[in-house]
Design a protein around this motif. Structure first.
Motif, PDB file in Angstrom:
ATOM      1  N   GLY A  75      32.968 -49.050   1.171  1.00 27.53           N
ATOM      2  CA  GLY A  75      34.206 -49.412   1.838  1.00 27.53           C
ATOM      3  C   GLY A  75      33.980 -49.681   3.312  1.00 27.53           C
ATOM      4  O   GLY A  75      32.944 -49.306   3.866  1.00 27.53           O
ATOM      5  N   PRO A  76      34.956 -50.299   3.975  1.00 28.12           N
ATOM      6  CA  PRO A  76      34.830 -50.610   5.402  1.00 28.12           C
ATOM      7  C   PRO A  76      35.158 -49.417   6.297  1.00 28.12           C
ATOM      8  O   PRO A  76      36.170 -49.392   6.996  1.00 28.12           O
ATOM      9  CB  PRO A  76      35.833 -51.749   5.584  1.00 28.12           C
ATOM     10  N   TRP A  77      34.293 -48.420   6.267  1.00 26.63           N
ATOM     11  CA  TRP A  77      34.509 -47.231   7.091  1.00 26.63           C
ATOM     12  C   TRP A  77      34.527 -47.620   8.568  1.00 26.63           C
ATOM     13  O   TRP A  77      33.719 -48.423   9.030  1.00 26.63           O
ATOM     14  CB  TRP A  77      33.411 -46.203   6.849  1.00 26.63           C
ATOM     15  N   LEU A 120      41.798 -41.722   0.604  1.00 27.12           N
ATOM     16  CA  LEU A 120      42.110 -41.304   1.976  1.00 27.12           C
ATOM     17  C   LEU A 120      43.225 -42.149   2.584  1.00 27.12           C
ATOM     18  O   LEU A 120      43.311 -43.352   2.351  1.00 27.12           O
ATOM     19  CB  LEU A 120      40.861 -41.422   2.853  1.00 27.12           C
ATOM     20  N   ARG A 121      44.049 -41.488   3.373  1.00 24.56           N
ATOM     21  CA  ARG A 121      45.052 -42.191   4.161  1.00 24.56           C
ATOM     22  C   ARG A 121      44.370 -42.880   5.340  1.00 24.56           C
ATOM     23  O   ARG A 121      43.232 -42.535   5.694  1.00 24.56           O
ATOM     24  CB  ARG A 121      46.093 -41.190   4.677  1.00 24.56           C
ATOM     25  N   PRO A 122      45.032 -43.843   5.985  1.00 23.98           N
ATOM     26  CA  PRO A 122      44.476 -44.418   7.211  1.00 23.98           C
ATOM     27  C   PRO A 122      44.148 -43.318   8.213  1.00 23.98           C
ATOM     28  O   PRO A 122      44.947 -42.409   8.426  1.00 23.98           O
ATOM     29  CB  PRO A 122      45.600 -45.328   7.713  1.00 23.98           C
ATOM     30  N   LEU A 179      32.118 -42.878  -3.993  1.00 25.34           N
ATOM     31  CA  LEU A 179      32.483 -42.959  -2.577  1.00 25.34           C
ATOM     32  C   LEU A 179      33.614 -43.957  -2.353  1.00 25.34           C
ATOM     33  O   LEU A 179      34.482 -43.743  -1.495  1.00 25.34           O
ATOM     34  CB  LEU A 179      31.261 -43.342  -1.750  1.00 25.34           C
ATOM     35  N   ALA A 180      33.622 -45.038  -3.124  1.00 25.01           N
ATOM     36  CA  ALA A 180      34.714 -46.017  -3.013  1.00 25.01           C
ATOM     37  C   ALA A 180      36.039 -45.403  -3.459  1.00 25.01           C
ATOM     38  O   ALA A 180      37.100 -45.686  -2.884  1.00 25.01           O
ATOM     39  CB  ALA A 180      34.396 -47.250  -3.857  1.00 25.01           C
ATOM     40  N   ARG A 181      35.996 -44.554  -4.463  1.00 22.93           N
ATOM     41  CA  ARG A 181      37.204 -43.868  -4.923  1.00 22.93           C
ATOM     42  C   ARG A 181      37.708 -42.904  -3.846  1.00 22.93           C
ATOM     43  O   ARG A 181      38.916 -42.754  -3.645  1.00 22.93           O
ATOM     44  CB  ARG A 181      36.926 -43.132  -6.231  1.00 22.93           C
ATOM     45  N   ILE A 182      36.779 -42.263  -3.159  1.00 26.33           N
ATOM     46  CA  ILE A 182      37.160 -41.379  -2.055  1.00 26.33           C
ATOM     47  C   ILE A 182      37.790 -42.190  -0.932  1.00 26.33           C
ATOM     48  O   ILE A 182      38.825 -41.797  -0.367  1.00 26.33           O
ATOM     49  CB  ILE A 182      35.932 -40.603  -1.549  1.00 26.33           C
ATOM     50  N   ALA A 193      32.404 -39.636   7.517  1.00 22.92           N
ATOM     51  CA  ALA A 193      32.904 -40.998   7.606  1.00 22.92           C
ATOM     52  C   ALA A 193      34.401 -40.971   7.836  1.00 22.92           C
ATOM     53  O   ALA A 193      35.102 -40.084   7.367  1.00 22.92           O
ATOM     54  CB  ALA A 193      32.582 -41.763   6.320  1.00 22.92           C
ATOM     55  N   CYS A 194      34.882 -41.958   8.571  1.00 20.94           N
ATOM     56  CA  CYS A 194      36.295 -42.028   8.911  1.00 20.94           C
ATOM     57  C   CYS A 194      36.849 -43.399   8.529  1.00 20.94           C
ATOM     58  O   CYS A 194      36.235 -44.431   8.812  1.00 20.94           O
ATOM     59  CB  CYS A 194      36.497 -41.789  10.401  1.00 20.94           C
ATOM     60  N   LYS A 195      38.002 -43.391   7.902  1.00 20.51           N
ATOM     61  CA  LYS A 195      38.705 -44.617   7.550  1.00 20.51           C
ATOM     62  C   LYS A 195      39.505 -45.084   8.761  1.00 20.51           C
ATOM     63  O   LYS A 195      40.012 -44.266   9.536  1.00 20.51           O
ATOM     64  CB  LYS A 195      39.635 -44.332   6.365  1.00 20.51           C
ATOM     65  N   ALA A 196      39.614 -46.376   8.931  1.00 17.45           N
ATOM     66  CA  ALA A 196      40.338 -46.908  10.089  1.00 17.45           C
ATOM     67  C   ALA A 196      41.781 -46.424  10.089  1.00 17.45           C
ATOM     68  O   ALA A 196      42.432 -46.334   9.043  1.00 17.45           O
ATOM     69  CB  ALA A 196      40.307 -48.429  10.080  1.00 17.45           C
ATOM     70  N   ALA A 197      42.282 -46.107  11.278  1.00 18.65           N
ATOM     71  CA  ALA A 197      43.672 -45.672  11.412  1.00 18.65           C
ATOM     72  C   ALA A 197      44.606 -46.868  11.259  1.00 18.65           C
ATOM     73  O   ALA A 197      44.210 -48.021  11.464  1.00 18.65           O
ATOM     74  CB  ALA A 197      43.878 -45.022  12.781  1.00 18.65           C
ATOM     75  N   ALA A 198      45.837 -46.581  10.900  1.00 18.33           N
ATOM     76  CA  ALA A 198      46.840 -47.652  10.751  1.00 18.33           C
ATOM     77  C   ALA A 198      47.135 -48.270  12.100  1.00 18.33           C
ATOM     78  O   ALA A 198      47.173 -47.593  13.129  1.00 18.33           O
ATOM     79  CB  ALA A 198      48.107 -47.083  10.122  1.00 18.33           C
TER      80      ALA A 198
END
Length: 199
Positions: free
Chosen positions: A166-168, A125-127, A118-121, A193-198
């Motif tokens: 990760g800090p999702w 991912l892009r922001p 999951l950390a590799r995923i 899960a969503c990664k923070a946007a830039a």
């Protein structure tokens, strides 16, 4: 590392497995609706290429992958494009995708390796990128009637693995009843899960 017995099942049954489940999961449309039009999507565990084909038809730039060379070959027949042969621990892309689709594949990751996968995923991912993944619910890892390994997680356990990876920016787990290749009633957990946007 992929479980050898699970890989052997897919190697021995690739052609038959490729004929299974012709319709994409209902969750796929909702996942794609949250991505930028024409966005880049990494599919883990493409299997027979069913979902990759649907994503391509919808206009997305899909990179299908699978740990099984035999399944990858079946998917290539359907897609008419190369399928990346890659196990979860081999994912090393960084900020390359708007979405990662992992339908019924991370459930084969050994429990002690799931957080790393999951950390590799997260890194790939892009922001603002999104992950959608499905798991078979349970409380103890084990094997099915075909000898395939499953990590069989509870919603709380899956949540813990995701939080540790990760800090999702957001994380949601829902449950749904369905089935699988074995035809048995199955409780599925869907993690989004969503990664923070830039900024």
């Amino acid at each position: 590392m992929p479980d050898p017995e699970t890989l052997k099942f897919y190697a021995d049954n690739a052609e038959a497995y490729a004929q299974h489940a012709e319709r994409p999961s209902a969750q796929l449309a909702g996942f794609l609706a949250q991505l930028p039009p024409g966005g880049a999507v990494l599919e883990l565990g493409t299997g027979n290429g069913r979902d990759a084909a649907a994503m391509r038809t919808a206009g997305f730039a899909v990179t299908p992958s699978d740990a099984s060379p035999e399944l990858a070959a079946e998917a290539e027949k359907r897609l008419g494009m190369p399928v990346r042969i890659m196990a979860f621990h081999e994912l090393a892309d960084e900020s390359a995708y708007d979405g990662v689709w992992a339908c019924a594949c991370l459930l084969h990751a050994p429990r002690h390796e799931l957080t790393d996968a999951l950390a590799r995923i997260f890194a790939a991912l892009r922001p603002g990128g999104r992950l959608m993944a499905s798991f078979k619910a349970g409380d103890a890892e084990g094997r099915d009637q075909f000898g395939r390994y499953y990590n069989y997680l509870s919603a709380d356990q899956l949540h813990d693995h995701l939080r540790a990876s990760g800090p999702w920016a957001s994380l949601d787990i829902t449950a749904a009843d369905g089935s699988g290749y074995d035809g048995k009633p199955t409780r599925w957990l869907w993690a989004e899960a969503c990664k923070a946007a830039a900024r």
